[in-house]
Motif scaffolding. Structure first.
Motif, PDB file in Angstrom:
ATOM      1  N   UNK A 106      47.745 -12.848 -49.129  1.00 50.74           N
ATOM      2  CA  UNK A 106      47.847 -12.563 -47.810  1.00 50.74           C
ATOM      3  C   UNK A 106      47.837 -14.034 -46.626  1.00 50.74           C
ATOM      4  N   UNK A 107      48.888 -14.275 -46.061  1.00 52.21           N
ATOM      5  CA  UNK A 107      48.839 -15.452 -45.173  1.00 52.21           C
ATOM      6  C   UNK A 107      47.936 -14.736 -43.753  1.00 52.21           C
ATOM      7  N   UNK A 108      46.941 -15.846 -43.722  1.00 47.79           N
ATOM      8  CA  UNK A 108      46.139 -15.321 -42.272  1.00 47.79           C
ATOM      9  C   UNK A 108      47.109 -15.141 -40.841  1.00 47.79           C
ATOM     10  N   UNK A 109      46.474 -14.538 -39.923  1.00 46.65           N
ATOM     11  CA  UNK A 109      47.333 -14.191 -39.313  1.00 46.65           C
ATOM     12  C   UNK A 109      47.312 -15.161 -38.477  1.00 46.65           C
ATOM     13  N   UNK A 110      48.298 -15.066 -37.685  1.00 46.83           N
ATOM     14  CA  UNK A 110      49.972 -16.441 -37.674  1.00 46.83           C
ATOM     15  C   UNK A 110      48.651 -17.300 -35.785  1.00 46.83           C
ATOM     16  N   UNK A 111      48.421 -16.613 -35.404  1.00 50.00           N
ATOM     17  CA  UNK A 111      47.609 -16.563 -34.176  1.00 50.00           C
ATOM     18  C   UNK A 111      46.424 -16.030 -33.680  1.00 50.00           C
ATOM     19  N   UNK A 112      45.560 -16.241 -32.648  1.00 50.73           N
ATOM     20  CA  UNK A 112      44.941 -15.267 -31.724  1.00 50.73           C
ATOM     21  C   UNK A 112      46.013 -14.978 -30.276  1.00 50.73           C
ATOM     22  N   UNK A 113      46.223 -13.575 -30.683  1.00 48.91           N
ATOM     23  CA  UNK A 113      47.507 -13.350 -29.700  1.00 48.91           C
ATOM     24  C   UNK A 113      46.545 -12.908 -27.816  1.00 48.91           C
TER      25      UNK A 113
ATOM     26  N   UNK B 208      54.708 -20.864 -28.344  1.00 52.37           N
ATOM     27  CA  UNK B 208      54.883 -19.725 -29.646  1.00 52.37           C
ATOM     28  C   UNK B 208      54.562 -19.904 -30.492  1.00 52.37           C
ATOM     29  N   UNK B 209      54.291 -19.315 -31.394  1.00 52.21           N
ATOM     30  CA  UNK B 209      54.139 -19.293 -33.533  1.00 52.21           C
ATOM     31  C   UNK B 209      55.363 -19.091 -33.175  1.00 52.21           C
TER      32      UNK B 209
END
Length: 433
Positions: free
Chosen positions: A197-204, A384-385
């Motif tokens: 599982x890939x890490x969360x893209x960024x801290x929203x 943005x991601x």
């Protein structure tokens, strides 16, 4: 049984010697013959990605240094044990530098393994594999990535049996001995596991920050002529058209020049967005790129979180999922280095699709990829991601897998015939006399 230990510990980390000592005692008690190789003490030049070990001197690296002897030891042992600090969920640069040369031990031609494209065996059988990593503090996320990397390596190394363990470097000798005893007794055949599982893209919770300055780090030894440079340059050109100041640095050009390395680190610190583009090497990141990433992490850990980080990974297999572990390692690097992780672009068959040519000059199957990169550039420019729909498009194969494998094999034969070694592509030079 002949056991070879590759110790990938850095100079300032004594954990490898300590673990190797415990392993040697355990193996000796079983009557095994053990050799401990401290890789940082060997002369091993970085893999140049030239494919000469397939197309000029089949089965042997064209670079005559210690990698040749160590590859021979690998193929003539029964069990390879690799020791390494867990580095962003992957291996240390010291270990990876040697592993990058393992491409010589397989064939350039393709085979299908577990429904995926892989390279064929060069030899009938290969050693078993045990990988032992260590961490200063428990990190379940990085341990998951590490275990997935070992799994991918075990498939591509054609290991008969494989095992993986992660220990805490602060543990006592007795605890380490118990863990190693258990690992040695539980080697088993590689089994496919679910994709990591890939890490969360960024801290929203962080507000989007428009990019004013973007830096491209090209992590390919082919530098400006590489597919990595073509993909990354197109992205920066699109951002430059939106008024972003851009800069490109080729990592391999900076490796042996302290002034250029310092310029690289300063450029990273001053950029609003850093994009790393590189080819997949042995399921992960090329060793010299890892070494630069480790240095960046050391410089940034005391600084406030600033700047975004994205990655572009391309591989020689048509299935982009081969890049998955490398993308996850980049995400862990971003977190450790106090970047905002903006996402990882994964492209399969990069050399077949791009071949180092300017993206704007490509038509046909490359058009959807160009449009997806346009969407990526627009998102990153706005802070943005990477958009999910763009990631999905870039991850799609541009031709059916069987066509890619067939054409790829024909190209290897064509190049080998040109070099006069077509009849030697199946050589097995590392077998014991």
């Amino acid at each position: 049984m002949k056991v070879l230990i590759f110790d990938g510990s850095p100079e300032d980390d004594s954990s490898g010697v300590r673990i190797a000592g415990v392993l040697a005692a355990l193996l000796s008690a079983k009557g095994d013959e053990t050799e401990h190789v401290v890789l940082r003490e060997k002369s091993i030049v970085n893999c140049s990605g030239c494919f000469g070990c397939w197309l000029k001197t089949p089965g042997i690296c064209v670079i005559d240094d210690d990698n040749r002897e160590l590859s021979g030891k690998f193929m003539q042992c029964d069990l390879l044990i690799m020791l390494t600090p867990v580095t962003f969920g992957g291996y240390s640069p010291e270990l990876k530098r040697m592993l990058d040369h393992f491409i010589a031990n397989i064939s350039p031609f393709f085979a299908t393994v577990n429904g995926e494209s892989h390279h064929r065996k060069r030899y009938e059988s290969y050693p078993d594999l045990l990988v032992v990593g260590w961490q200063e503090e428990p990190d379940a996320r990085q341990e998951e990535v590490f275990r997935h990397l070992v799994l991918r390596n075990s498939i591509n190394f054609y290991s008969g049996k494989t095992g993986c363990g992660v220990i805490q470097s602060s543990e006592g000798t007795d605890a380490i001995r118990d863990e190693l005893t258990s690992l040695l007794s539980t080697l088993r055949r590689p089994v496919m596991r679910p994709e990591v599982r890939l890490a969360t893209v960024m801290d929203v919770s962080l507000p989007a920050r428009p990019v004013r300055k973007a830096l491209l780090l090209v992590g390919s030894p082919r530098m400006a002529k590489s597919s990595s440079a073509s993909l990354g340059s197109y992205l920066l050109e699109e951002m430059e058209a939106r008024g972003v100041r851009t800069e490109t640095i080729h990592i391999y050009r900076s490796l042996h020049d302290l002034r250029k390395l310092e310029d690289l680190y300063e450029a990273v610190d001053s950029a609003d967005l850093c994009v790393l583009a590189f080819p997949l090497y042995i399921d992960s990141i090329p060793a010299p790129v890892l070494a630069v990433m480790r240095k960046i992490r050391e410089r940034r850990t005391a600084n406030p979180s600033c700047g975004g980080f994205a990655a572009i990974v391309n591989c020689g297999f048509i299935e982009s999922r081969h890049n998955q572990t490398a993308v996850a390692i980049c995400a862990e690097f971003a977190a450790e280095s106090r970047f905002r992780w903006m996402g990882g672009i994964s492209i399969g068959g990069g050399e077949g699709l791009v071949r180092g040519r300017p993206i704007r000059s490509l038509g046909g199957p490359a058009i959807p990829y160009r449009k997806a990169l346009d969407r990526v550039a627009a998102a990153l420019f706005a802070g943005n991601p990477v958009p999910e729909e763009a990631l999905s498009q870039l991850a799609r194969p541009f031709v059916p897998a069987w066509i890619y494998r067939y054409v790829g094999s024909m190209n290897w034969k064509k190049q080998a015939r040109r070099n006069g070694v077509l009849h030697r592509l199946g050589d097995r030079p590392l077998l014991a006399d």
